[in-house]
Design a protein around this motif. Sequence first.
Motif, short mmCIF file in Angstrom:
data_model
loop_
_atom_site.label_atom_id
_atom_site.label_comp_id
_atom_site.label_asym_id
_atom_site.label_seq_id
_atom_site.Cartn_x
_atom_site.Cartn_y
_atom_site.Cartn_z
N ARG A 76 -4.07 4.54 2.44
CA ARG A 76 -3.34 4.05 3.54
C ARG A 76 -3.07 5.15 4.68
O ARG A 76 -3.45 5.04 5.99
CB ARG A 76 -2.13 3.22 3.31
CG ARG A 76 -1.39 2.87 4.63
CD ARG A 76 0.14 2.07 4.13
NE ARG A 76 0.51 1.12 5.04
CZ ARG A 76 0.71 1.11 6.29
NH1 ARG A 76 0.79 2.50 6.70
NH2 ARG A 76 1.07 0.16 7.11
N THR B 170 -5.33 5.32 8.47
CA THR B 170 -4.42 5.28 9.51
C THR B 170 -5.08 6.74 10.48
O THR B 170 -5.30 6.55 11.51
CB THR B 170 -3.07 5.60 9.49
OG1 THR B 170 -2.33 4.54 8.84
CG2 THR B 170 -2.45 6.02 10.44
N LYS C 278 0.92 -1.32 -0.03
CA LYS C 278 -0.04 -0.06 -0.05
C LYS C 278 0.72 1.31 -0.01
O LYS C 278 0.41 2.29 -0.25
CB LYS C 278 -0.78 -0.15 1.22
CG LYS C 278 -2.07 -0.88 1.22
CD LYS C 278 -3.16 -0.67 2.21
CE LYS C 278 -4.39 -1.55 2.07
NZ LYS C 278 -5.29 -1.31 3.23
#
Length: 352
Positions: free
Chosen positions: A80, A84, A72
Amino acid sequence: MDSSSTKRLPYHWIRQRIESLDPEKDYEEIWRLSAGYGLTAFTLNLVYAITFPNFIVTEQGSRAVWRSDGGKIVHQATQRVEQTANNNAIWWWYGPHHPLTKKSVNHINRLHDHYSKLFPGDFGHNDDYVYTLTYTAATLHRLKLRLGLPGFTDKEKKAAHLFWREMSKLFRVENRPVRDFPTDWDDLIRYNEEIEANMASGPERATLVAEGCFDQFAFRFFPPGLRWLGRSIPICLSLPTTLKACHIEPVNPILDWLITFVLGSLMWLIQTVLPDPKESYWQQQEKMSRSEKAQELASYRKIDVEFAPWFVQRHKKDTPGCPFHAALGEERMVTQPPKAFDIARGSPEKKE
């Protein structure tokens, strides 16, 4: 907090509220107030870019993240980052004891379980988890100091330690609880500094992951002619020990001074002159409709489709003879993790 109450908030209500709280009992609210307001996609992406390279300088960290072709980091880079940021925003807003936080962390634990079967032993290092948690606890404090501003108050330090100590209890190291979390704030800082002082030179995969983090930030927020500047910002704010371990050249000292001066001045202006925001980042996210979220996700995917070939072109020939550089752009190794979950809305995401 309803709309009528937000209109009555004092100009600098966040600091006033923190000062009225007890860190032993109110550590969740203190962390929420310290870390959850005034965030933007830009600042969250920047924090990600200066944070994530610290965790992948080891063989096991870089191997599990880079995989065979960049994973990723190359092919879903912005998605990604946003995944997060989404998880962090949930934790910061709801705290370690809320069901949504537990569901979010359980999803991460399941992902680690999945990839631990593909990379045996790589997810079994307790220090990797403790350092990730303790570094996160101190990130905002250390960043403020780096920009020449006051760091956390004693009350915020105590609350940060307690908040992340409780968060650590939710994570699993190959089905075992995280062990040996630092006993207080000073112990937490000592632990971070000891880990960083002993960082060994990382493998080539670690260099590529760090390059991916810095390049993704630059590609997303800066036009082609200024991407050199966009890349310089997270490098300037990264730990010297991490840059050395990842074989990344530091920023020119004059540019380093200019970046820290400008960012420090902006942060000072936001904290001391402008009024405190009335809504947190997560409250703003929760107000978005499904169609707005779908449009946002489509924009991330578009960025990622354009970023991957740009990154490959930049780095494929960086190190002649390196198999990881040579593999850039080749057919991807497909591994199927557990279905991603939209924690806030309680429904499975569509598979890509």
